[in-house]
Design a protein around this motif. Structure first.
Motif, short mmCIF file in Angstrom:
data_model
loop_
_atom_site.label_atom_id
_atom_site.label_comp_id
_atom_site.label_asym_id
_atom_site.label_seq_id
_atom_site.Cartn_x
_atom_site.Cartn_y
_atom_site.Cartn_z
N ASN A 200 -25.64 57.07 31.32
CA ASN A 200 -25.41 58.46 31.73
C ASN A 200 -25.68 59.40 30.56
O ASN A 200 -25.26 59.14 29.43
CB ASN A 200 -23.96 58.64 32.18
CG ASN A 200 -23.59 57.72 33.32
OD1 ASN A 200 -24.25 57.70 34.34
ND2 ASN A 200 -22.54 56.92 33.13
N TYR A 202 -25.22 63.44 29.60
CA TYR A 202 -24.66 64.73 29.99
C TYR A 202 -25.10 65.78 28.96
O TYR A 202 -24.56 65.81 27.85
CB TYR A 202 -23.12 64.67 30.00
CG TYR A 202 -22.55 63.50 30.79
CD1 TYR A 202 -22.27 63.61 32.14
CD2 TYR A 202 -22.28 62.27 30.16
CE1 TYR A 202 -21.74 62.54 32.86
CE2 TYR A 202 -21.75 61.20 30.87
CZ TYR A 202 -21.48 61.35 32.21
OH TYR A 202 -20.95 60.29 32.91
N VAL A 214 -19.26 63.93 36.31
CA VAL A 214 -19.07 63.06 37.48
C VAL A 214 -17.78 63.53 38.15
O VAL A 214 -16.75 63.65 37.49
CB VAL A 214 -18.91 61.56 37.09
CG1 VAL A 214 -18.88 60.69 38.35
CG2 VAL A 214 -20.04 61.08 36.17
N HIS A 217 -13.74 59.81 41.22
CA HIS A 217 -14.22 58.65 41.98
C HIS A 217 -13.55 57.36 41.50
O HIS A 217 -12.89 57.34 40.47
CB HIS A 217 -15.75 58.50 41.82
CG HIS A 217 -16.17 58.09 40.44
ND1 HIS A 217 -16.15 58.96 39.38
CD2 HIS A 217 -16.60 56.90 39.93
CE1 HIS A 217 -16.56 58.33 38.28
NE2 HIS A 217 -16.83 57.07 38.59
N ASP A 219 -14.96 53.31 40.86
CA ASP A 219 -16.26 52.64 40.74
C ASP A 219 -16.46 51.62 41.87
O ASP A 219 -15.51 50.94 42.25
CB ASP A 219 -16.38 51.92 39.39
CG ASP A 219 -16.54 52.90 38.24
OD1 ASP A 219 -16.69 54.10 38.50
OD2 ASP A 219 -16.50 52.45 37.08
N LEU A 226 -17.21 50.19 29.80
CA LEU A 226 -17.87 51.42 29.37
C LEU A 226 -17.92 51.55 27.86
O LEU A 226 -16.93 51.34 27.16
CB LEU A 226 -17.12 52.62 29.95
CG LEU A 226 -17.77 53.98 29.69
CD1 LEU A 226 -18.92 54.22 30.66
CD2 LEU A 226 -16.75 55.10 29.77
N GLN A 228 -18.63 54.42 25.06
CA GLN A 228 -18.71 55.87 24.95
C GLN A 228 -19.36 56.26 23.63
O GLN A 228 -19.14 55.62 22.60
CB GLN A 228 -17.32 56.49 24.98
CG GLN A 228 -16.50 56.23 26.20
CD GLN A 228 -15.35 57.23 26.29
OE1 GLN A 228 -15.53 58.37 26.70
NE2 GLN A 228 -14.17 56.81 25.90
N LEU A 236 -14.72 61.45 29.42
CA LEU A 236 -14.04 60.67 30.45
C LEU A 236 -12.56 61.07 30.58
O LEU A 236 -11.87 61.21 29.57
CB LEU A 236 -14.14 59.18 30.08
CG LEU A 236 -13.43 58.19 30.99
CD1 LEU A 236 -14.00 58.19 32.41
CD2 LEU A 236 -13.51 56.77 30.40
N HIS A 275 -11.15 58.45 38.33
CA HIS A 275 -11.55 59.08 37.06
C HIS A 275 -12.68 60.07 37.28
O HIS A 275 -13.27 60.10 38.37
CB HIS A 275 -11.91 58.02 36.02
CG HIS A 275 -12.97 57.05 36.44
ND1 HIS A 275 -12.77 56.06 37.38
CD2 HIS A 275 -14.27 56.92 36.06
CE1 HIS A 275 -13.88 55.36 37.54
NE2 HIS A 275 -14.82 55.87 36.76
N VAL A 277 -15.69 62.84 34.88
CA VAL A 277 -16.26 63.17 33.57
C VAL A 277 -16.44 64.67 33.48
O VAL A 277 -17.01 65.30 34.40
CB VAL A 277 -17.62 62.46 33.35
CG1 VAL A 277 -18.23 62.85 32.00
CG2 VAL A 277 -17.45 60.93 33.43
N ARG A 285 -23.82 64.20 25.59
CA ARG A 285 -23.01 62.97 25.52
C ARG A 285 -23.73 61.86 26.29
O ARG A 285 -24.31 62.12 27.36
CB ARG A 285 -21.64 63.23 26.15
CG ARG A 285 -20.77 61.99 26.32
CD ARG A 285 -19.38 62.36 26.83
NE ARG A 285 -18.53 61.19 26.95
CZ ARG A 285 -18.39 60.46 28.06
NH1 ARG A 285 -19.05 60.78 29.16
NH2 ARG A 285 -17.58 59.41 28.08
N SER A 287 -23.13 57.86 27.81
CA SER A 287 -22.20 56.75 28.02
C SER A 287 -22.97 55.62 28.70
O SER A 287 -23.94 55.87 29.42
CB SER A 287 -21.00 57.18 28.88
OG SER A 287 -21.40 57.40 30.21
N ALA A 289 -22.45 52.38 31.10
CA ALA A 289 -21.53 51.63 31.96
C ALA A 289 -22.18 50.29 32.35
O ALA A 289 -23.31 50.27 32.84
CB ALA A 289 -21.20 52.44 33.21
#
Ligand SMILES: O=C(O)CCC(=O)C(=O)O
Ligand SMILES: [Fe+2]
Length: 342
Positions: A200, A202, A214, A217, A219, A226, A228, A236, A275, A277, A285, A287, A289
């Motif tokens: 991801n 951002y 995000v 949600h 997963d 994850l 970071q 997050l 969670h 984002v 940023r 990340s 996953a």
């Protein structure tokens, strides 16, 4: 009609001084309330290098029940490999949009792809502030021929990383399985056959109070591991007891969360945490996953061990292929409701 490279957010958002209306969240979804820091409302940290296996299992199970989230240290993945992976993946997202798209259009079945919410099939949805590169990464090596080849070491480094993450994910699942008193190797085989990574990205956002990277949600995975970007503090956030907790990155520490599939398999004994984002205005940023997914044909249902006594099965069986399609179309809440037996 816009082409994918024109849609990618990172290609055009840097000239904006305000958020385009299509990216503005509804007032009730905006990330404006109080957020607790993870140091004040600690997301449990589990040291996987300790010798007392029973104690590790206890800690993982407690964290999974209370938070649906935990962090792991001494996990066996080398710091150099983590740094190299994150650097390559940041380099990937820093490439020109056309080049990124070219690297991601080799797979005729579109399992390997780069996407952004502009090319979403759901025109009514509010757009989100991120671009994502995603592809399967099973230990069999299937799909590697469709992975990006730029940056030049992409396949070598991401191949090593995903193979290490596979071992780590299976180890964590083995510990969880043992704690839940499931048969040895319960999660090996079809349930963990088709892992995938999502990288991801951002970009900085002109007004983070209006957007989300995000939305809230759970997963659609068994578990997610994850990584970071340690250079960006804010991103997050985990919902616990109605409060948002920001999960600040700790270098070389992974964040593990329970996915909706494990909630179903455990018949609700473990609950996948919600969670989201949030974006920030100063730095991009990234990340990474690692999502543990079953094969498409694999039937997701509560394990026999959890339905023998009371309560009886709380969720209906469904193949992972159908689950995933419905999740993408309807979102986590609706699929959870649809599967729930009242
Ligand atoms: O970027 C993050 O920190 C998490 C992303 C996420 O929740 C997801 O990819 O499912
Ligand atoms: Fe997630």
């Amino acid at each position: 009609m816009e082409t994918m490279d024109q849609m990618l957010l990172s290609g055009w958002c840097n000239v904006l001084s305000s958020v385009p209306p299509s990216y503005v969240q509804l007032p009730e979804d905006r990330p404006v309330g109080k957020v607790f820091s993870s140091s004040s409302r600690e997301i449990p940290m589990v040291d996987l290098g300790r010798h007392d296996r029973g104690d590790i299992i206890k800690q993982i199970l407690k964290a999974s029940k209370e938070y649906g989230f935990f962090q792991v240290t001494n996990h066996g993945v080398s710091k150099d490999l983590i740094d190299e992976t994150l650097n390559i993946l940041k380099e990937f997202h820093a490439m020109p949009s056309k080049e990124k798209v070219n690297e991601c259009f080799k797979d005729p079945n579109r399992n390997c792809k780069i996407y952004t919410s502009r090319n979403n099939d759901k025109p009514y949805e509010i757009l989100i502030w991120k671009d994502t590169l995603t592809h399967p990464c099973p230990p069999s090596g299937e799909y590697v021929e469709y992975w990006p080849q730029k940056p030049t070491k992409y396949r070598e480094v991401v191949g090593k990383y995903t193979s290490e993450l596979n071992k780590l994910a299976l180890e964590i699942l083995e510990l969880l399985g043992e704690g839940l008193e499931l048969d040895n190797g319960y999660f090996c085989g079809a349930l963990s056959e088709n892992p995938s990574i999502s990288v991801n990205h951002y970009p900085p956002c002109p007004d983070p109070s209006l957007t989300l990277g995000v939305p809230i949600h759970k997963d659609p995975s068994i578990i997610t591991i994850l990584l970071q970007d340690e250079e960006v503090q804010q991103g997050l956030q985990v919902l616990k007891d109605g409060q948002w907790i920001g999960v600040e990155p700790i270098p070389h520490v992974f964040v593990v969360n329970i996915g909706l599939l494990l909630q179903i398999i455990t018949n609700g004994r473990l609950v996948a945490a919600e969670h989201r984002v949030v974006t920030n205005s100063s730095r991009a940023r990234t990340s990474v996953a690692y999502l543990m997914y079953p094969s498409s044909e694999c039937i997701i249902e509560p394990a026999q061990a959890f339905i023998n006594g009371s309560p009886s099965a709380t969720y209906k069986p469904m193949s992972f292929g159908e689950f995933r399609a419905k999740y993408l179309l309807k979102g986590y809440k609706q699929i959870e409701e649809e599967l729930h037996i009242n």
